[in-house]
Motif scaffolding. Structure first.
Motif, PDB file in Angstrom:
ATOM      1  N   GLU A 199       0.860  -1.185   0.000  1.00  0.00           N
ATOM      2  CA  GLU A 199       0.000   0.000   0.000  1.00  0.00           C
ATOM      3  C   GLU A 199       0.893   1.230   0.000  1.00  0.00           C
ATOM      4  OE1 GLU A 199      -2.282   2.988  -0.069  1.00  0.00           O
ATOM      5  OE2 GLU A 199      -3.033   0.968  -0.516  1.00  0.00           O
ATOM      6  N   PRO A 200       0.886   2.005  -1.104  1.00  0.00           N
ATOM      7  CA  PRO A 200       1.830   3.125  -1.224  1.00  0.00           C
ATOM      8  C   PRO A 200       1.683   4.174  -0.134  1.00  0.00           C
ATOM      9  CG  PRO A 200       0.155   3.204  -2.958  1.00  0.00           C
ATOM     10  CD  PRO A 200       0.049   1.859  -2.300  1.00  0.00           C
ATOM     11  N   MET A 201       0.473   4.355   0.398  1.00  0.00           N
ATOM     12  CA  MET A 201       0.284   5.378   1.426  1.00  0.00           C
ATOM     13  C   MET A 201       0.929   4.986   2.751  1.00  0.00           C
ATOM     14  SD  MET A 201      -1.245   7.485  -0.440  1.00  0.00           S
ATOM     15  CE  MET A 201      -2.285   7.537  -1.891  1.00  0.00           C
ATOM     16  N   MET A 202       1.424   3.752   2.851  1.00  0.00           N
ATOM     17  CA  MET A 202       2.119   3.296   4.048  1.00  0.00           C
ATOM     18  C   MET A 202       3.635   3.246   3.850  1.00  0.00           C
ATOM     19  SD  MET A 202      -0.465   0.206   5.205  1.00  0.00           S
ATOM     20  CE  MET A 202       0.480  -0.165   6.695  1.00  0.00           C
ATOM     21  N   GLN A 203       4.108   3.716   2.686  1.00  0.00           N
ATOM     22  CA  GLN A 203       5.535   3.647   2.366  1.00  0.00           C
ATOM     23  C   GLN A 203       6.173   5.030   2.491  1.00  0.00           C
ATOM     24  OE1 GLN A 203       5.321   2.125  -1.617  1.00  0.00           O
ATOM     25  NE2 GLN A 203       4.727   0.066  -0.978  1.00  0.00           N
ATOM     26  N   LYS A 204       7.132   5.166   3.379  1.00  0.00           N
ATOM     27  CA  LYS A 204       7.763   6.471   3.581  1.00  0.00           C
ATOM     28  C   LYS A 204       8.476   6.933   2.321  1.00  0.00           C
ATOM     29  CE  LYS A 204      12.142   4.797   5.615  1.00  0.00           C
ATOM     30  NZ  LYS A 204      11.933   3.349   5.344  1.00  0.00           N
ATOM     31  N   ASN A 235       2.456   9.290   9.580  1.00  0.00           N
ATOM     32  CA  ASN A 235       3.290  10.091  10.475  1.00  0.00           C
ATOM     33  C   ASN A 235       3.107  11.590  10.181  1.00  0.00           C
ATOM     34  OD1 ASN A 235       4.240   7.670  11.598  1.00  0.00           O
ATOM     35  ND2 ASN A 235       5.874   7.516  10.086  1.00  0.00           N
ATOM     36  N   LYS A 236       4.162  12.274   9.773  1.00  0.00           N
ATOM     37  CA  LYS A 236       4.083  13.720   9.524  1.00  0.00           C
ATOM     38  C   LYS A 236       3.523  14.061   8.151  1.00  0.00           C
ATOM     39  CE  LYS A 236       8.755  14.108   7.571  1.00  0.00           C
ATOM     40  NZ  LYS A 236      10.072  14.805   7.642  1.00  0.00           N
ATOM     41  N   TRP A 237       3.366  13.047   7.289  1.00  0.00           N
ATOM     42  CA  TRP A 237       2.978  13.297   5.909  1.00  0.00           C
ATOM     43  C   TRP A 237       1.470  13.197   5.717  1.00  0.00           C
ATOM     44  CZ3 TRP A 237       7.174   9.478   6.200  1.00  0.00           C
ATOM     45  CH2 TRP A 237       8.437  10.034   5.953  1.00  0.00           C
ATOM     46  N   VAL A 239      -0.855  13.095   2.338  1.00  0.00           N
ATOM     47  CA  VAL A 239      -0.715  13.031   0.878  1.00  0.00           C
ATOM     48  C   VAL A 239      -1.587  14.063   0.177  1.00  0.00           C
ATOM     49  CG1 VAL A 239      -2.513  11.302   0.406  1.00  0.00           C
ATOM     50  CG2 VAL A 239      -0.462  11.399  -1.032  1.00  0.00           C
ATOM     51  N   VAL A 240      -2.709  14.417   0.761  1.00  0.00           N
ATOM     52  CA  VAL A 240      -3.583  15.412   0.131  1.00  0.00           C
ATOM     53  C   VAL A 240      -2.872  16.753  -0.002  1.00  0.00           C
ATOM     54  CG1 VAL A 240      -5.750  16.694   0.363  1.00  0.00           C
ATOM     55  CG2 VAL A 240      -5.685  14.260   0.914  1.00  0.00           C
ATOM     56  N   GLU A 241      -2.069  17.108   0.990  1.00  0.00           N
ATOM     57  CA  GLU A 241      -1.329  18.368   0.933  1.00  0.00           C
ATOM     58  C   GLU A 241      -0.299  18.348  -0.194  1.00  0.00           C
ATOM     59  OE1 GLU A 241      -2.206  21.033   2.601  1.00  0.00           O
ATOM     60  OE2 GLU A 241      -3.828  19.808   3.455  1.00  0.00           O
ATOM     61  N   TYR A 242       0.278  17.184  -0.471  1.00  0.00           N
ATOM     62  CA  TYR A 242       1.216  17.071  -1.599  1.00  0.00           C
ATOM     63  C   TYR A 242       0.472  17.150  -2.919  1.00  0.00           C
ATOM     64  CZ  TYR A 242       5.044  15.752   1.509  1.00  0.00           C
ATOM     65  OH  TYR A 242       6.019  15.769   2.476  1.00  0.00           O
ATOM     66  N   TRP A 243      -0.659  16.472  -3.024  1.00  0.00           N
ATOM     67  CA  TRP A 243      -1.403  16.453  -4.287  1.00  0.00           C
ATOM     68  C   TRP A 243      -1.834  17.844  -4.714  1.00  0.00           C
ATOM     69  CZ3 TRP A 243      -4.969  11.729  -2.851  1.00  0.00           C
ATOM     70  CH2 TRP A 243      -4.200  10.555  -2.927  1.00  0.00           C
ATOM     71  N   LYS A 244      -2.044  18.724  -3.773  1.00  0.00           N
ATOM     72  CA  LYS A 244      -2.431  20.099  -4.095  1.00  0.00           C
ATOM     73  C   LYS A 244      -1.355  20.820  -4.906  1.00  0.00           C
ATOM     74  CE  LYS A 244      -5.310  20.640   0.061  1.00  0.00           C
ATOM     75  NZ  LYS A 244      -5.463  21.319   1.380  1.00  0.00           N
ATOM     76  N   LYS A 245      -0.114  20.320  -4.859  1.00  0.00           N
ATOM     77  CA  LYS A 245       1.012  20.996  -5.506  1.00  0.00           C
ATOM     78  C   LYS A 245       1.374  20.406  -6.861  1.00  0.00           C
ATOM     79  CE  LYS A 245       2.814  21.975  -0.884  1.00  0.00           C
ATOM     80  NZ  LYS A 245       3.903  21.741   0.101  1.00  0.00           N
ATOM     81  N   PHE A 246       0.708  19.313  -7.244  1.00  0.00           N
ATOM     82  CA  PHE A 246       0.967  18.684  -8.542  1.00  0.00           C
ATOM     83  C   PHE A 246      -0.251  18.855  -9.445  1.00  0.00           C
ATOM     84  CE2 PHE A 246       3.907  16.496  -5.729  1.00  0.00           C
ATOM     85  CZ  PHE A 246       5.073  16.458  -6.495  1.00  0.00           C
ATOM     86  N   ARG A 247       0.020  19.035 -10.731  1.00  0.00           N
ATOM     87  CA  ARG A 247      -1.070  19.305 -11.673  1.00  0.00           C
ATOM     88  C   ARG A 247      -1.842  18.058 -12.052  1.00  0.00           C
ATOM     89  NH1 ARG A 247      -0.570  22.777 -17.331  1.00  0.00           N
ATOM     90  NH2 ARG A 247      -2.788  22.710 -17.872  1.00  0.00           N
TER      91      ARG A 247
END
Length: 447
Positions: A199-204, A235-237, A239-247
Motif C-alpha cells: 500500500e503506497p500510502m504506508m511507504q515512507k 506520520n508527519k505526511w 498526501v492530500v497536501e502534496y497532491w495540491k502541488k501537482f497538476r
C-alpha cells in the motif's frame, strides 16, 4: 549501409511494447520486469543482485527488445497477447501514449542497437513498489504484495515461517534505501510515476519521492496510484497536501466491492472510512482524477455493478470514472471458469447495467469496458478444462472463512444458486466445514 531500422520494425510488429525502452518495474522482493503484468515467475533481473542500470542492458532485456521489434510472441507477455483479440492488451495504452502519438519519442527506440542495447538509461515512466507493507488481506492477493496476508497464508497452507519466498516483510534491493536512491537521478525528467504496493500510502519512500519531485521542480509529472484508499496520512505526511502541488494526479482506488462485501473481500476495509476519504478528496482536491478500479471475479461482479451505480448516483464519482480489470487468477475466482448457466445470469446483469449506463450518458469507452467483460467471460484462453474448479474453491473458501470467522455465502447471498450447484456435487459450506485433505492447485486448461 545498414538496413537496421528499429522504429519501422516497431511500427510493423504486433508484439511491440514501448515499455522496455522507457520503464522498469520494481517489485517488493526485488524483481525487475518490463511491466507489472509480466509473468509472475519471470524477471529481467533482481535488485538483490544487480542495479537497475546493470539490468537495463543485460542479455535478457536486450533479447526482449529484439523479440518485440521482430514480432516474436513471448510466453512471459501472455497476459497482453491473450487479450489482443478482445482489444484489451495492456501494452496498447502505453504504445499510444509514448510511441504511436509521440513521434518525439521515436528516437528512443531508434537508438536501439542491433544487439538490443539502449545506451541511455533514462526512465520516462516509473512503476515502483518500495515494499509489500499493506494493511489489507485481500482474497485475490498474496503475501508477495501484502504483509497482512502472511499469518493467514501460513495457517491456510500449513506453512512454517519463512518457508515460502514471499513470506515476511520484503523490500527490493540489498538495503531498504537502495531502490529510492537508484531512482533519484531519473526524477527531473520523469513523465509519469505509478505508485503501488503493498500500500503506497504506508511507504515512507513514496512521500520522500513526492518531496524530491517538488524540490527538482517536476510538478508536471503525471502521478498515478493503485491504492486501497484507506489511508491518506503517514506520520508527519499528509498526501492530500502534496497532491495540491501537482497538476496531474490520478487515484485508481482498488475498490472491488462495497459495504459489507468490501469488508469481506478486502479484509481490513472499514467502509465508512472509505467514504470519508472520498468526500475529503472531493472537497480539498477536486482536480485529482479519482476512479474506482475494480478487479472483477465472479464473486464480486454483481456488487460492482450496484456499487458503480450507487456512487455515480450519489455524486461520489462521475459515471465514467471506473476501471475494470478482469481477473485471470486465482482460477477459482475467474469469470471464465463458471458453468454456462451462471455466466448467462451474469451476462444479463451486465447488459442491464450497460443500458443504465447508456440512459445516463456514459461514454462509449465506459460501455465498452462492461461489454468487454462478457467477451472475456466466454473466451477459452486460460479457461480450465472443467465446468468449475469446485474443489479448489471449496477448500480455500472454507479454510479461510474459518480462519477469519467469516462466511462467504452469508455475505454474498446473490450466489446461493452456485452454493446449491456445489452442494449437489458434494461440496458443503459453513462454519463447521474445514477441509484438511491435501489438494492439487494445478489445472488442466482448454486446448
Amino acid at each position: 549501409m545498414s538496413e537496421w531500422n528499429p522504429v519501422e520494425l516497431a511500427k510493423k510488429s504486433e508484439t511491440f511494447c514501448v515499455l522496455p525502452w522507457i520503464h522498469q518495474y520494481i517489485g517488493p522482493p526485488g524483481d525487475v520486469k518490463p511491466c507489472c503484468v509480466y509473468n509472475h515467475k519471470d524477471e529481467l533481473g533482481s535488485l538483490k543482485e544487480d542495479t537497475l542500470k546493470d539490468i537495463w542492458n543485460n542479455d535478457t532485456t536486450k533479447q526482449l527488445r529484439l523479440d518485440m521489434l521482430n514480432g516474436v510472441r513471448r510466453d512471459e507477455c501472455s497476459r497482453c497477447n491473450d487479450r489482443e483479440h478482445l482489444q484489451m492488451a495492456f501494452k496498447n495504452g502505453f504504445n499510444k501514449d509514448y510511441f504511436n502519438t509521440r513521434p518525439d519519442n521515436h528516437h528512443i527506440v531508434g537508438n536501439t542497437k542491433e544487439d538490443g542495447t539502449v545506451e541511455d538509461h533514462k526512465l520516462l515512466y516509473m512503476d515502483v513498489r518500495f515494499n509489500n507493507l499493506c494493511n489489507f488481506g485481500c482474497r485475490t492477493c498474496s503475501p508477495h504484495f501484502s504483509t497482512s496476508l502472511i499469518t493467514d497464508h501460513r495457517k491456510l497452507y500449513n506453512k512454517k515461517e519463512k518457508e515460502d519466498r514471499d513470506d515476511g516483510f520484503q523490500f527490493p534491493g540489498k538495503t531498504e534505501e537502495q531502490t529510492y536512491e537508484e531512482l533519484l537521478p531519473h526524477l527531473p525528467y520523469l513523465k509519469e510515476v505509478y505508485f503501488a504496493g503493498g500500500e503506497p500510502m504506508m511507504q515512507k519512500e513514496h512521500y520522500m519521492t513526492l518531496e524530491k519531485l517538488l524540490e527538482c521542480g517536476n510538478t508536471q509529472v503525471k502521478i498515478r496510484y493503485n491504492t486501497n484508499f484507506s489511508k491518506l496520512t503517514l506520520n508527519k505526511w499528509d498526501v492530500v497536501e502534496y497532491w495540491k502541488k501537482f497538476r496531474y494526479v490520478t487515484v485508481n482506488a482498488s475498490l472491488d466491492a462495497s459495504h459489507e462485501r468490501a469488508e469481506y473481500w478486502r479484509k481490513g476495509t472499514v467502509w465508512q472510512e472509505t467514504i470519508a476519504n472520498r468526500k475529503r478528496l472531493l472537497e480539498e482536491c477536486p482536480h485529482v482524477i479519482f476512479r474506482i478500479s475494480s478487479t472483477l471475479g465472479w464473486p464480486n461482479i454483481f456488487n460492482v455493478l450496484d456499487f458503480h451505480k450507487e456512487w455515480a448516483t450519489e455524486g461520489l464519482i462521475r459515471i465514467d470514472d471506473i476501471l475494470l480489470n478482469e481477473l485471470d487468477g486465482p482460477l477459482y475466482y475467474s469469470l471464465k471458469n463458471l458453468p454456462d448457466w451462471k455466466k448467462k445470469k451474469i451476462e444479463v446483469a451486465i447488459r442491464e447495467h450497460v443500458e443504465w449506463c447508456k440512459e445516463n450518458h456514459a461514454a462509449h469507452s465506459t460501455i465498452f469496458k462492461f461489454e468487454s467483460v462478457i467477451g472475456f467471460m466466454y473466451t477459452d484462453i486460460n479457461r480450465v478444462d472443467e465446468e468449475f474448479p469446485a474443489e479448489q474453491f471449496h477448500w480455500i473458501t472454507n479454510r479461510l472463512d474459518r480462519i477469519r470467522n467469516e462466511e462467504f455465502f452469508a455475505t454474498f447471498p446473490e450466489h446461493e444458486d452456485l452454493r446449491e450447484y456445489l452442494k449437489e456435487k458434494g461440496y458443503e459450506f459453513g462454519p463447521d466445514v474445514y477441509p484438511t485433505h491435501a489438494i492439487n492447485f494445478n489445472a488442466k486448461f482448454i486446448g
